[in-house]
Design an enzyme around this catalytic site. Sequence first.
Site, mmCIF file in Angstrom:
data_model
loop_
_atom_site.group_PDB
_atom_site.id
_atom_site.type_symbol
_atom_site.label_atom_id
_atom_site.label_comp_id
_atom_site.label_asym_id
_atom_site.label_seq_id
_atom_site.Cartn_x
_atom_site.Cartn_y
_atom_site.Cartn_z
ATOM 1 C CG ASP A 105 25.324 12.413 -81.499
ATOM 2 O OD1 ASP A 105 24.977 12.052 -80.362
ATOM 3 O OD2 ASP A 105 24.815 13.391 -82.088
ATOM 4 C CG HIS A 106 21.774 10.080 -80.892
ATOM 5 N ND1 HIS A 106 20.836 9.749 -79.936
ATOM 6 C CD2 HIS A 106 21.945 11.421 -80.812
ATOM 7 C CE1 HIS A 106 20.463 10.854 -79.305
ATOM 8 N NE2 HIS A 106 21.120 11.884 -79.809
ATOM 9 C CG ASP B 167 19.429 7.218 -77.798
ATOM 10 O OD1 ASP B 167 18.893 6.887 -76.726
ATOM 11 O OD2 ASP B 167 18.946 8.065 -78.571
ATOM 12 N N GLY C 125 19.894 18.409 -78.362
ATOM 13 C CA GLY C 125 18.922 19.342 -78.913
ATOM 14 C C GLY C 125 19.239 20.788 -78.597
ATOM 15 N N GLY C 126 20.534 21.136 -78.615
ATOM 16 C CA GLY C 126 20.916 22.510 -78.301
ATOM 17 C C GLY C 126 20.564 23.506 -79.388
#
Length: 290
Positions: free
Chosen positions: A82-83, A104, A215-216
């Site tokens: 992730d990211h 990202d 951003g959930g």
Amino acid sequence: MSLVSLKEVLQDARRARYAVPMFDVSNAAMIRAAVEVAEEENSPVILAAIEPDLVGSMIEYWSAAARLAAFRSRIPVAIMLDHAATTGLCVRCADAGFSGVMLDASSRPFDENIAAVREVAGLMHRRGVSVEAELGHVGDAQAVGGEGELTGSAGAHNVYTDPASVAEFVERSGCDALAVSIGTAHGVYVTAPRLEIGLLREIDAVSPVPLVLHGGSGTPEDQLRNAIANGIAKINICSEVMHAWHKTMLDELAAAPNLSYWDVTACVKPEAAIREVMRAKIRLFGSNRK
């Protein structure tokens, strides 16, 4: 079902209008909890690590735990970085057995974002690894203003995704999934976000690939349901998992007569707490029984 690519796990989600949960999981207990809860709910799941989880030799330890959980599972499990900020980290993760990476480059200009993702996609696709990119820029929740305007940290503005650029971006970059900016933010919200569902509909109508919502954590449930109904096929959850783990651990340690007891005992309640979070998200996202 074992280990699958990010691309594979999102195809049915987009078609059937549910979202696959991606949980950032920093240790073996979190990894095991995510897969076992997903199995109980008959849901696909995505296990994710961020760069601090993978420093030095930790990449091998984390990957081994995630791959073991995936290969023992009866459900589809994707393992994802992730990211990522660099191509090198994406390559290291792919070589370690990850089935998806998210590069990202969203803070860079449009053409630079495309070029960075295209380079990674060329390397990843040869390895059978899927690539997620971000168009627009999702800022930080801690910088939400009183009216809900997202400004991001260090003056980095939350830039909404432009539907007119989506098809070109996907075609030129070669990404397999696209994270969009429609009003969420990373971290813990100061005020609840207001998602731009109309904008999401426009993006979904032109996107050749499944859409992702970062951003959930902390986003109101009704807004998440609306986002899923209008095209979101993957939702990232980190802050709520970490909060549940650490808050419960703090309470557990504060109540202990001394701290010289087994770590496995100290982790029982924190693990139960994150399982509750994960189960609730799976059911909210509609991925249970899928």
